[in-house]
Design an enzyme around this catalytic site. Sequence first.
Site, mmCIF file in Angstrom:
data_model
loop_
_atom_site.group_PDB
_atom_site.id
_atom_site.type_symbol
_atom_site.label_atom_id
_atom_site.label_comp_id
_atom_site.label_asym_id
_atom_site.label_seq_id
_atom_site.Cartn_x
_atom_site.Cartn_y
_atom_site.Cartn_z
ATOM 1 N N LYS A 50 0.841 -1.207 0.000
ATOM 2 C CA LYS A 50 0.000 0.000 0.000
ATOM 3 C C LYS A 50 0.874 1.255 0.000
ATOM 4 O O LYS A 50 2.082 1.174 0.251
ATOM 5 C CB LYS A 50 -0.915 -0.026 1.217
ATOM 6 C CG LYS A 50 -0.176 -0.025 2.550
ATOM 7 C CD LYS A 50 -1.140 -0.291 3.704
ATOM 8 C CE LYS A 50 -0.407 -0.330 5.030
ATOM 9 N NZ LYS A 50 -1.307 -0.726 6.129
ATOM 10 N N ARG A 145 -11.179 -0.295 14.399
ATOM 11 C CA ARG A 145 -10.959 0.494 13.193
ATOM 12 C C ARG A 145 -11.865 -0.086 12.113
ATOM 13 O O ARG A 145 -12.919 0.442 11.866
ATOM 14 C CB ARG A 145 -9.463 0.466 12.815
ATOM 15 C CG ARG A 145 -9.066 1.559 11.876
ATOM 16 C CD ARG A 145 -7.564 1.617 11.664
ATOM 17 N NE ARG A 145 -7.034 0.391 11.040
ATOM 18 C CZ ARG A 145 -5.778 0.259 10.630
ATOM 19 N NH1 ARG A 145 -4.912 1.257 10.787
ATOM 20 N NH2 ARG A 145 -5.358 -0.858 10.073
ATOM 21 N N TYR A 276 16.755 28.926 10.738
ATOM 22 C CA TYR A 276 15.554 29.623 11.207
ATOM 23 C C TYR A 276 15.417 29.529 12.727
ATOM 24 O O TYR A 276 15.674 28.473 13.324
ATOM 25 C CB TYR A 276 14.293 29.008 10.578
ATOM 26 C CG TYR A 276 14.102 29.398 9.128
ATOM 27 C CD1 TYR A 276 13.915 30.733 8.758
ATOM 28 C CD2 TYR A 276 14.103 28.433 8.133
ATOM 29 C CE1 TYR A 276 13.735 31.076 7.422
ATOM 30 C CE2 TYR A 276 13.914 28.770 6.799
ATOM 31 C CZ TYR A 276 13.740 30.093 6.457
ATOM 32 O OH TYR A 276 13.560 30.441 5.144
ATOM 33 N N MET A 324 12.951 24.205 4.373
ATOM 34 C CA MET A 324 12.219 23.549 3.285
ATOM 35 C C MET A 324 13.167 22.784 2.353
ATOM 36 O O MET A 324 12.873 21.656 1.939
ATOM 37 C CB MET A 324 11.422 24.588 2.487
ATOM 38 C CG MET A 324 10.596 23.969 1.387
ATOM 39 S SD MET A 324 9.729 25.181 0.371
ATOM 40 C CE MET A 324 8.370 25.618 1.424
HETATM 41 C C1 PLP Z 1 -0.665 -1.838 6.740
HETATM 42 C C2 PLP Z 1 -1.290 -3.114 7.068
HETATM 43 C C3 PLP Z 1 -0.513 -4.249 7.291
HETATM 44 C C4 PLP Z 1 1.005 -4.210 7.337
HETATM 45 O O1 PLP Z 1 1.421 -3.561 8.509
HETATM 46 P P1 PLP Z 1 2.989 -3.420 8.875
HETATM 47 O O2 PLP Z 1 2.993 -2.899 10.248
HETATM 48 O O3 PLP Z 1 3.548 -2.425 7.898
HETATM 49 O O4 PLP Z 1 3.581 -4.744 8.713
HETATM 50 C C5 PLP Z 1 -1.156 -5.450 7.507
HETATM 51 N N1 PLP Z 1 -2.504 -5.522 7.517
HETATM 52 C C6 PLP Z 1 -3.286 -4.453 7.320
HETATM 53 C C7 PLP Z 1 -4.763 -4.584 7.373
HETATM 54 C C8 PLP Z 1 -2.713 -3.204 7.112
HETATM 55 O O5 PLP Z 1 -3.492 -2.142 6.923
#
Ligand code: PLP
Length: 381
Positions: A50, A145, A276, A324
């Site tokens: 992802k 969630r 800064y 930046m």
């Molecule tokens: C992102 C995600 C993972 C992987 O999580 P990591 O901590 O990066 O290994 C696995 N399952 C679901 C549902 C996720 O959203």
Amino acid sequence: MPRPISVTISVSALAHNLAVVRDHLRQAAAAASAADGTQWVAPSIWAVIKAHGYGHGTAQGVQGFAQADGLAMLDLAEAIECRESGWAGPILLLEGVFEPADLDLADRYRLSSVVHCREQLDMLAHARPDRPLDVYVKLNSGMNRLGFAPDAFRAAHARALDLRKQGILRGVGRMTHFASADAPAGVAAPMAVFQRVAGDLPGPVSVSNSAATLRYPRIALARPGEESWVRPGICLYGASPFADADAASFGLQPAMSLRSRIIATQDLRAGDAVGYSALFTADAPMRVGVVACGYADGYPRHAGTGTPVVVAGTRTRVLGRVSMDMLAVDLTPVPAAGIGAPVSLWGADGPSVDEVAQAAGTIGYELLCALAQRVPVRTIA
Ligand SMILES: *Cc1c(COP(=O)(O)O)cnc(C)c1O
């Protein structure tokens, strides 16, 4: 000439990390089999790609994870990109579909999807796919969630089995996600909920992110003939899911290396400040290097004085506030470094991304995913 900053993505590091995880699971299966005198087998691996492969690029992920059993993500466009770039294996949409039209794409591109709510079951009930779809019904085992509550899960799963009878679905799996696999709380409580609610149902199982895969590999082992899948993400990129254990301790290699160069130096007198808000003041004469890397490149602005950085092979520290487009580093331990000296912000020859993240009050995941579009990418074998 472009700014000297660039990021290098190592496809072989991605492949190496996948092999490390595979090996870890196989060793757990061998140890469990020896301990019980019955056979356990290692689970299959959904490589989670992802967020454009955690910032490494979807194409690089597809290449690096060619030996994975499946790819998991949540954006349909990224899933289609994987298919169109030649990935023929399973693809899992971790959040399922968002609207009915997505089911047409899931059908066309052979995408498996998570079903985490009643609305998604309703969409499926109205779908007429050319070929039946594969789904995982998700249990909310305490993270709150996504997923069906424990007292609603079995009815949802039964509805999915009914959709299978109608020819809309083919595979109906069960899955859950852990909130605290990286923390002392571990996975015991959510696994107990999962076993109680869904343990006796048929079909494939998917539990375990990176933290659970590395620390509790046994929970995902299967009996011969059973189908079990883990879902590691961050560890495949060579970063750690844990605050108390670095990626190298598992034999993982960083796949992303962010590098730049020094573009200016300054000689400070005692009392002179840098950057800064004058957040760093020299208490003695010192040389400072100005590096072509800033928060518009994805380097965290919250990384303050003391954040590790490597200049010409020597570890030193960031000074003052990240701008930046630039940041300042202490050249005291590298007196020979001048304009053009190489700087490793994180990765193969720098500090780990997790060290930089920790100095900035965040986690490696965020820095990898936040690498800015403007940083030129070099992909190496
Ligand atoms: C992102 C995600 C993972 C992987 O999580 P990591 O901590 O990066 O290994 C696995 N399952 C679901 C549902 C996720 O959203």
